[in-house]
Design an enzyme around this catalytic site. Structure first.
Site, mmCIF file in Angstrom:
data_model
loop_
_atom_site.group_PDB
_atom_site.id
_atom_site.type_symbol
_atom_site.label_atom_id
_atom_site.label_comp_id
_atom_site.label_asym_id
_atom_site.label_seq_id
_atom_site.Cartn_x
_atom_site.Cartn_y
_atom_site.Cartn_z
ATOM 1 N N ARG A 1 27.999 4.083 73.187
ATOM 2 C CA ARG A 1 28.367 3.098 74.209
ATOM 3 C C ARG A 1 27.101 2.609 74.898
ATOM 4 O O ARG A 1 26.001 3.066 74.603
ATOM 5 C CB ARG A 1 29.272 3.752 75.252
ATOM 6 C CG ARG A 1 28.671 5.028 75.847
ATOM 7 C CD ARG A 1 29.463 5.605 76.979
ATOM 8 N NE ARG A 1 29.060 6.947 77.337
ATOM 9 C CZ ARG A 1 28.007 7.268 78.057
ATOM 10 N NH1 ARG A 1 27.200 6.314 78.491
ATOM 11 N NH2 ARG A 1 27.718 8.518 78.343
ATOM 12 N N HIS A 47 22.173 18.770 85.469
ATOM 13 C CA HIS A 47 22.221 18.107 84.167
ATOM 14 C C HIS A 47 22.699 16.658 84.260
ATOM 15 O O HIS A 47 23.091 16.072 83.245
ATOM 16 C CB HIS A 47 23.111 18.884 83.184
ATOM 17 C CG HIS A 47 22.734 20.326 83.058
ATOM 18 N ND1 HIS A 47 21.547 20.739 82.486
ATOM 19 C CD2 HIS A 47 23.369 21.458 83.458
ATOM 20 C CE1 HIS A 47 21.473 22.059 82.522
ATOM 21 N NE2 HIS A 47 22.555 22.513 83.111
ATOM 22 N N GLU A 90 23.458 26.859 72.692
ATOM 23 C CA GLU A 90 22.174 26.562 72.076
ATOM 24 C C GLU A 90 21.022 27.038 72.945
ATOM 25 O O GLU A 90 21.180 27.270 74.145
ATOM 26 C CB GLU A 90 22.040 25.071 71.762
ATOM 27 C CG GLU A 90 22.092 24.167 72.946
ATOM 28 C CD GLU A 90 22.113 22.691 72.545
ATOM 29 O OE1 GLU A 90 22.601 22.368 71.444
ATOM 30 O OE2 GLU A 90 21.640 21.861 73.347
ATOM 31 N N LYS A 138 29.983 17.260 69.776
ATOM 32 C CA LYS A 138 28.581 17.645 69.636
ATOM 33 C C LYS A 138 28.333 18.513 68.406
ATOM 34 O O LYS A 138 27.308 18.376 67.738
ATOM 35 C CB LYS A 138 28.116 18.384 70.896
ATOM 36 C CG LYS A 138 27.910 17.482 72.110
ATOM 37 C CD LYS A 138 27.355 18.297 73.264
ATOM 38 C CE LYS A 138 26.947 17.415 74.438
ATOM 39 N NZ LYS A 138 28.061 16.720 75.029
#
Length: 657
Positions: free
Chosen positions: A297, A235, A200, A116
């Site tokens: 993917r 999440h 973040e 990430k």
């Protein structure tokens, strides 16, 4: 077109890939673990090969073993599906070196988007907006905490190599940061073999909107519009839909352009998804979305995109992997109607969505106009603790969002799963939730109304228990005397009956059952020779309103998507746990099959009610266990690192000092 394909996966995605491959005339090759020897994808394939024991690390994650099988089977290509090896750059390279086509992007693109932090830095250069935060290499807790404080709480700690909500923690206060950081690192290390994280800003009223991109090897890149995946818990996606509700044309264009630029930046080929987080507090805006990550993917939720575009994404994957060019340009693509997908899982929403395992005693999946079901299990099969507990994806398509939602709600009402607990009732409540229907969407909707969605502990339906009790009583009478003899005894020979006959007042009696382990005494009366039961004064539910499935010595009663297991209870049975003072709230038991990864207390330690005392890992997620009362740890029955079965005692807390 490629002549053959080995599907390096299992379950519903393996079956879904095979359906397209067989339609295209390709030879299909399956691989399976020992736990999947009788799985549908094994029976569906033209050939199937055993690759190892049940744990994924010993089977579906063994790229070397799978590649040897591909060579042995003379496979022209390998399709990884999603999960497992789908984003493993080394495996992609090994396929290329062996002369086998990897149905996915080049290894360079997987590596570029696989981490990430590096991905965010890359897309920033392509002028794609990213969420404020720290995406660098330093991992010292104090350093990360300082950055969290600088951007302001709440923040998200996210695994650098993460996905699916694993290794992701929201932190609202600085005092919570260290524990959340440690937990995120453990989950990340367990799930991805990489414990690094980034920090973040947590976006207010966040909406999760992703763009499906497709690229060929000739420089053509398009987007196939967006999907809204804002309905999440922990999440993890629960409901996905396409197009995104309330999406203005200019925002769609801006987001689509950003996704295409991100794909171009890494030389992407094949199907991929660029995920954005949008600030939904003021509606979707062209300046209010940020890049999160790119999944290199096929996605679990790809069927909703197929429904609104009329395309088969797996067929396109095969076409591009074989060297073909995209058969359309961006301006030739259009959105047709609306589609919604619900993920039916073997999990218990009333117990924090804990995974539920066991035999599927009954399975009936919906059919009908505008309804599609992707599944990889069958009645009589078993949901094991080794893999993702998905039972099926139910997808509905309609001319409008309301029509699609109505069809999906009805389809979930027609879904029957008996054995493991499921989220079917929860899903239907979510589909029909007033805010969801009104397009008041953000990723916090589910957490804000867990009670309204039935995702909290709640009593079982006494009418259902009474109805099941009637059936158990009749079965017991039949067992004792034979069906005919039992009926005659009840109807014609009161002196031989065991139904509570008495000379004064109506015939009646008591019948004890256990409902999900809880004792319930039913009061019985008899009308026309048949037992009628009441549970705490509640009459039995009408038979047509519930389904009753025999499961060994128990009945599984399914009503409105909820399930309760009822069995006859012998009133003379002793509760040994209660005699030892354990079942009065002192026994801390494993809520599911898993691995005990942490113990915060030892024998003799004092604990407070609600104190976190152990952590069990299951399905690559951590589940905290807390003390049910204040007291002292009397004994510890399990060791850190050991596998624990569902219901196994981990430790016992005695009341008092």
């Amino acid at each position: 077109m490629l002549e053959s394909v080995l599907i390096a996966n299992r379950g519903e995605i393996a079956c879904r890939i095979m359906r397209t491959a067989r339609r295209l005339g390709m030879r299909t090759i399956a691989v399976y673990s020992e736990a999947d020897s009788h799985a549908p994808h094994v029976k569906m394939a033209d050939e199937a090969y055993l690759i190892g024991p049940a744990p994924a690390r010993d089977s579906y994650l063994r790229g070397d073993v799978i590649l040897e099988v591909a060579k042995k089977a003379n496979a022209a290509s390998i399709h990884p599906g999603y999960g497992f090896l789908s984003e493993n750059a080394d495996f992609s390279e090994s396929c290329a070196e062996a002369g086998i086509v990897f149905v996915g992007p080049p290894a360079s693109a997987i590596r570029a988007m696989g981490l990430k932090d590096a991905a965010k830095a890359l897309v920033e250069k392509a002028r794609v907006p990213v969420v404020p935060g720290y995406h660098g290499e330093r991992q010292e807790p104090a350093f990360l905490r300082k950055h969290a404080e600088s951007i302001g709480f709440p923040v998200l700690i996210k695994a650098v190599a993460g996905g699916g909500g694993k290794g992701m923690k929201r932190v609202d206060k600085v005092i919570e940061f260290e524990e959340a950081l440690n937990s995120a690192k453990r989950e990340a290390e367990s799930a991805f073999g990489d414990g690094r994280v980034l920090v973040e800003k947590y976006v207010t009223a966040p909406r999760h909107v992703e763009i499906q991109v497709f690229a060929d090897g000739h420089g053509n890149v398009v987007h196939l519009f967006e999907r809204d995946c804002s309905m999440q818990r922990r999440h993890q996606k629960v409901i996905e839909e396409a197009p995104a509700p309330g999406m203005p044309a200019d925002v769609r264009a801006a987001m689509g352009k950003a996704a295409v630029e991100a794909a171009r930046a890494v030389g992407y080929v094949g199907a991929g998804t660029v995920e954005f987080i949008a600030d939904g507090s003021k509606g979707l805006r062209a300046d209010g979305f940020f890049f999160m990550e790119m999944n290199t993917r096929l996605q679990v939720e790809h069927p909703v995109t197929e429904a609104i575009t009329g395309l088969d994404l797996v067929e396109l994957q095969f076409h591009v992997a074989a060297g073909g060019t995209l058969p359309f340009r961006q301006e030739q693509l259009a959105i047709n109607g609306h589609a919604v997908e619900a993920r039916v899982y073997a999990e218990d929403p009333e117990k924090g969505f804990l995974p539920s395992t066991g035999r599927l005693w009954a399975l009936k999946l919906p059919e009908g106009k505008g309804v599609r079901v992707d599944s990889g299990v069958v009645e009589g099969g078993t949901v094991t603790p080794f893999y993702d507990p998905m039972i099926a994806k139910v997808i509905a398509h309609g001319a409008t969002r309301d029509e699609a939602l109505d069809r999906l709600s009805a389809a979930l009402g027609d879904t029957l799963v008996a054995g493991p607990k499921t989220n079917v009732a929860f899903l239907r409540k979510l589909i029909d939730h007033a805010d969801f229907r009104a397009e008041k969407l953000d990723t916090g909707l589910i957490e804000r109304d867990l009670e309204g969605l039935g995702a909290v502990p709640q009593p079982f339906d006494l009418g259902v228990v009474a109805a099941a009790g009637e059936r158990l009583f009749e079965r017991e009478m039949a067992r004792l005397a034979g069906i005919g003899a039992a009926r005659n005894a009840i109807a014609d020979d009161p002196w031989s009956a065991s139904d509570g006959f008495q000379l004064s007042g109506p015939r009646g009696g008591a019948f004890a059952v256990e409902a999900d382990g809880e004792s319930v005494v039913l009061s019985l009366s008899f009308v026309a020779g048949h037992a009628q039961a009441r549970a705490e004064g509640v009459a039995a539910l009408d038979a047509k309103d519930a389904r009753f499935i025999t499961a060994g010595d128990a009945l599984l009663a399914v009503h409105g998507g909820r399930q309760v297991r009822i069995r006859r209870k012998d009133m003379l049975d002793a509760d040994l746990d209660a005699a030892e003072g354990a079942s009065a709230g002192g026994a801390i038991k494993a809520p599911m099959h898993g691995k005990l990864i942490a113990l915060m207390v030892g024998e003799g330690d004092a604990v407070e009610k609600g104190q976190k005392i152990a952590v069990v890992e299951a399905m690559k997620m951590e589940h905290a266990l807390v003390a049910p009362r204040a007291g002292r740890v009397a004994s510890v029955a399990a060791e850190v690192g050991a596998q624990v079965a569902e219901g196994a005692t981990i430790l016992i807390v005695e009341a008092g000092a």
